[in-house]
Structure formats: C-alpha cells, structure tokens
Motif scaffolding. Structure first.
Motif, PDB file in Angstrom:
ATOM      1  N   ASP A 133      51.801  26.309  74.452  1.00  0.00           N
ATOM      2  CA  ASP A 133      52.130  25.507  73.269  1.00  0.00           C
ATOM      3  C   ASP A 133      52.919  26.287  72.220  1.00  0.00           C
ATOM      4  O   ASP A 133      52.824  26.012  71.030  1.00  0.00           O
ATOM      5  N   ALA A 134      53.686  27.285  72.654  1.00  0.00           N
ATOM      6  CA  ALA A 134      54.552  28.119  71.818  1.00  0.00           C
ATOM      7  C   ALA A 134      53.787  29.260  71.147  1.00  0.00           C
ATOM      8  O   ALA A 134      54.398  30.247  70.740  1.00  0.00           O
ATOM      9  N   GLY A 192      50.109  38.507  70.981  1.00  0.00           N
ATOM     10  CA  GLY A 192      51.317  39.293  71.198  1.00  0.00           C
ATOM     11  C   GLY A 192      51.807  39.340  72.630  1.00  0.00           C
ATOM     12  O   GLY A 192      52.821  39.977  72.932  1.00  0.00           O
ATOM     13  N   GLU A 193      51.116  38.659  73.533  1.00  0.00           N
ATOM     14  CA  GLU A 193      51.474  38.673  74.948  1.00  0.00           C
ATOM     15  C   GLU A 193      52.400  37.502  75.254  1.00  0.00           C
ATOM     16  O   GLU A 193      52.131  36.361  74.871  1.00  0.00           O
ATOM     17  N   SER A 194      53.492  37.754  75.958  1.00  0.00           N
ATOM     18  CA  SER A 194      54.390  36.674  76.352  1.00  0.00           C
ATOM     19  C   SER A 194      53.749  35.852  77.457  1.00  0.00           C
ATOM     20  O   SER A 194      52.826  36.306  78.146  1.00  0.00           O
TER      21      SER A 194
END
Length: 556
Positions: A133-134, A192-194
């Motif tokens: 969700d971004a 902070g994790e993509s």
C-alpha cells in the motif's frame, strides 16, 4: 523457434489488514496466520461448506480439515476416506486497502506476464501473494515442498487460499491416509525495507533449507544458435572458443549441451522426430564420455539437457500416461510418473550421466508432460478433467515431488540440477538451479526483454532463497543487434544470478569477446543481489540497482 515447439488474515501479533489499510504491531517477533473464517471442499464438480468446531476443525460428511499450529505456520491436514477430493479452500475476511497493489508468482516458469496489479478480479496468485500500500508490504504464502498446488485469491471482502488436490484430472482418492496439504505463513515488511527486499526475505521464510551451488554458476549453452542442430565438433569448437575468455580458474564455467544429442526415433509421417532415449547419444555425438572429456580439456565443466518423461515409440502401453489434449499419443508418448519402473528408468539415465562425467543436468518438460499444458494455459484449471495416472492415491504435487526427489537422489552430490518447466515451489530445496522464465531467443529480440527481463525482475527475490535463479541465456547471434544483447548480458552478469551465453561463432567479434570476458569475470564471483527500481511501473524494468550503482537500460 521456442524449445517447446522443438520437441482476518493474521493474529494481533503480526500483519492485520483492517479498515482498508495495512497496520502492524511493531513489537511482534513472529508472524502467525489467523484461523480461517470459512473452509470449503470440492469433490467432483461440487463445492461444500465445512462446519467448523473450535476454530481448528472443519468437516462435511467424512471430509475433514484440521488446522494445526507449527511455530509460525498453520498446517492444513485433510482426510477424505471415501470421496474423491479435488480441492480445499480457506477464506479469511479481508478488506483490500485503498490503492493497494498485489503481486503473485507463477506455477512453473513465467511467461512475460508477472507484474504488480491493482484489479484482483479472477486472478490466481500461485504459491504466494504480496499486498503493498505504498508504505508497507504484507506477505501470504505456503512453504515450499507442499503436497498440494496452491494459489491465493484477493477480493474486496476476502483473502482465499485454494489447495488443489487433483490426481491427474480427477480428485485424489486418499483412502485412510491424512494429507498434509500445506503450511501457511505470513510476514510483514520492516521499516525502511523496499517491497523487493521484503519479497526476498519472505522467500527465505517459505524455504528454510534451499540446496544451493557451492559457487556462482555461469557458462555457455548451444541452444540459441544451434536450436538442436548441434554435434560433437560444434560443441568442441564453441567450448574451446569461449574458454579463452575465462579468467577465474577457481570457479570454472559450464558448457551445457542442449537438445539434439540423444537418440531419435525413426521419423513418423508429418513428424520431425522425437528424442526418445536419453540414455544414449545419436550418431552426431556417438560417445558422450569423450564429449565430456573434450569439454574438461577446455577447462569447462560438462553439462547436459534431458527430458525425463519422454517415452520411446515402441514403449509398452502399460507404462504410458493416458493420452489427453496436448500430451501423449503415437507421436509424443509420455511415461506415467506414478509407475515405479518409469522412475527407475529416469534414475538409471543419471547413472549414465555420472559415468560419462557430466557435472550438471538440465531436465525439461516435466510439467507439460504431466499436465499437457504450459503455465500460461493454467488459468481456469491445471489440466483437462476426467483422467488420472496409474496411481490415483497421490496428488499431482506429490507425484511431481516424487519425480523431483528421484532425480535428486539419482544425481547425488556430484551433479548440479537445473529444473526447467518445473513447478517452482516444488523445486525449491531439491534442485540447485531453476529456469524461472520462458525461452529468450537468438532469433527474435522481442522475446528476450519480454521473457528474460520480466522474470529476472519479478523472480530474482527467489535467488539463493529457493535456488539459484536462471533467467535464461544471452542468445548472441548475427540475427540480433549486439547493442541489445550487450545490455541483457550486462544485467545477468551483474545481477548476482547465473549467467549463460549461447554464442554463435559467426557473431563473435573483438567487441563481443571483450564484453564476455568481463561478464564471465563478474558472474564467477559472489555479488550483491540486483534490484529492479521501477518494477511497480512496468513489466520490463529499465532502472536497476546493480553492485551499489543505478544502471539504466533501453530494452527497445
């Protein structure tokens, strides 16, 4: 030419998808799936809603589904002593977060169709699904090596997991045994994790014990310039040519002989021949031990392609799989993988490969030979209904796992295995490598970004978590502009995943040789995992993070 033409979701301590948005409990150390709100079972063409008791047991007549907690997983155990069992479906109440996207995997190889999606209607997400969700990413999946073929469905009001328990095209007949259908797990992203990094971490959670190569794998393959028109002298020539570009003597590359080496049956009217005996070479190769020795003399490691379920034209009918649309018949007979004699034959072939001195075997076509269709045709059903193998007491997933494990046992520790056209979630933990996408090309550039770049972008998270991912070869030929192939080779060489080059001798100039020398040196060493940076926007990402740097490609 393509090769196939050649022959309420989590507990309060974890992820919760509520009120249309993702929320998290930051103190959670583990993530556990909540118990389902509903459980359904399919027998024949009919679906039945099971009655729950204590939240962990659901039943209808003598069909029973029991949910057991194993650490952070929810195990699904199924009994159906008298009725055929086609599928079980678990459902959780769920409201899709506004603006969220989701990503699933594929059954076997991907076909240029992996992408982040917004419309969940009628979409099957094989094995696992990520919802993003971004700000956060929630992951839902089953552990690898499952005894059913699983997919997730996302809708406005529910999250569903279907466990397909067919045996062939009919429901499995379990008798008095209990089927451990799947272990369900879930995970949330870290701050902070993509989403890519979360995906990679979740793959490690789904497969606790991957079987990986001891060193990075790279090398050459003849398919995309020979397309089956190979021979002893051509392999010797190209291996010697490419070996001159190798600089790492501590990690030797592989030279993989693709289709075209095995014994052919006599041609049938209107047929192009059939590699039907993978225990002996045809007249183009004659002596495979000598072939392997020639490759070793060029300081490469010999590899071989084979099709395990391919049957001889004079095969006993009792050993063959039933003829269905897309599989079998007089021109394309296929062995029944539930018959022990056939499994013994597959294993015996590997005895020959070891005697000949081969160190890698790529086995192909087993999903097609079992189901009679490719992964992109498995939208409504995995295979045509109304048929089964000799042994109907095992699910299709169990039948495939038995085949894979037999190959693994036969190969031993001395041969690396590449699965191609294998079910990815069933290959993990058994094979060192897996071909993750459909064929690239040495003839049509369009296939390479569509199949190769797409699969690398969306399945690279599986690398070294399930197996080493093989995105397929660089088809370096005179038919494709070098400026295009150079980019594809650069991506593979810097991705941290295996690199295979299929180089036509006539296409090898000084520029190509210099670039391949650099690519081989990169691929021979351990590197950071590459990451597509624009994968939520396109099917063929152009912007990548490779070795700490941002690299842009032009796939036109």
């Amino acid at each position: 030419m393509q090769r196939r033409h050649f022959l309420q979701l989590s507990s309060t301590t974890a992820v919760a998808l509520l009120a249309g948005r993702l929320t998290y409990a930051t103190s959670a150390q583990t993530t556990a799936m909540a118990l389902p709100n509903e459980v359904w079972a399919q027998s024949g063409e009919e679906w039945f809603k099971l009655t729950g008791s204590n939240g962990t047991k659901f039943s209808y007549k003598d069909i029973e589904v029991v949910i057991k907690t194993h650490g952070n997983a929810k195990g699904v155990y199924i009994t159906s002593p008298t009725q055929q069992l086609n599928a079980v479906r678990l459902s959780w109440k769920h409201k899709m977060p506004a603006g969220a996207m989701f990503l699933g995997d594929h059954w076997e190889r991907s076909y240029g169709d992996l992408q982040w999606k917004k419309d969940p209607a009628n979409v099957k997400n094989p094995w696992y699904v990520l919802i993003h969700d971004a700000k956060h990413t929630a992951c839902f999946g089953v552990k690898t090596g499952t005894n059913s073929i699983c997919w997730w469905g996302v809708s406005a009001g529910a999250l569903e997991l279907t466990l397909d328990t067919h045996s062939g095209g009919n429901g499995v007949m379990l008798g008095n045994r209990t089927l451990h259908g799947a272990d369900i797990i879930t995970m949330q992203s870290k701050p902070g994790e993509s989403a890519f990094q979360t995906d990679h971490r979740f793959c490690g959670m789904m497969c606790g014990k991957p079987r990986l190569p001891k060193q990075p794998v790279y090398g050459i393959n003849d398919w995309y310039f020979a397309y089956g028109n190979n021979n002893f002298d051509l392999i010797k020539k190209t291996t010697a040519m490419m070996s001159e570009l190798v600089t790492d003597t501590h990690n030797k590359p592989f030279s993989v002989i693709d289709a075209g080496w095995a014994t052919y049956s006599p041609l049938l009217p209107g047929d192009g021949g059939w590699n039907d005996d993978f225990s002996k070479p045809n007249d183009k190769f004659k002596d495979m031990h000598s072939m392997a020795e020639e490759i070793k003399r060029s300081n490469m490691r010999p590899g071989l392609w084979m099709r395990p379920l391919c049957a001889r034209h004079d095969e006993k009918a009792s050993l063959l799989a039933p003829t269905i649309k897309g599989r079998g018949g007089a021109k394309r007979p296929v062995l029944d993988p539930t018959i022990p004699e056939n499994i013994a034959r597959v294993k015996r072939n590997f005895d020959f490969y070891k005697e000949w001195g081969f160190e890698l075997v790529k086995h192909d076509f087993s999903t097609y030979d079992i189901f009679g269709r490719w992964g992109f045709d498995m939208k409504n059903e995995l295979t045509v209904p109304g048929w089964n193998f000799n042994d109907r007491s095992r699910t299709n997933a169990e039948i495939m796992l038995d085949l894979y494990r037999a190959i693994r046992e036969a190969a031993g520790d001395g041969i690396y295995i590449i699965g191609c056209n294998t079910m990815s979630h069933l290959s993990a933990g058994i094979f060192e490598l897996n071909r993750i996408g459909d064929d690239t090309s040495g003839n049509e550039w369009e296939r390479t970004p569509r199949m190769g770049v797409n699969t690398m972008a969306f399945r690279l998270p599986q690398h070294n978590k399930f197996y080493a991912v093989d995105g397929d070869c660089v088809g370096l030929t005179t038919k494709i502009e070098w400026s295009r192939n150079k980019q594809w080779m650069d991506l593979l060489a810097q991705s941290g995943a295996p690199l295979f080059i299929s180089a036509q001798p006539e296409a090898m100039g000084e520029a190509q040789k210099a670039a391949i020398k650099t690519a081989f040196a990169q691929a021979a060493k351990v590197q950071p995992l590459g990451e597509p940076l624009d994968w939520m926007e396109t099917l063929t990402p152009k912007k990548w993070k490779l070795n700490g740097k941002v690299v842009n490609y032009d796939w036109r």
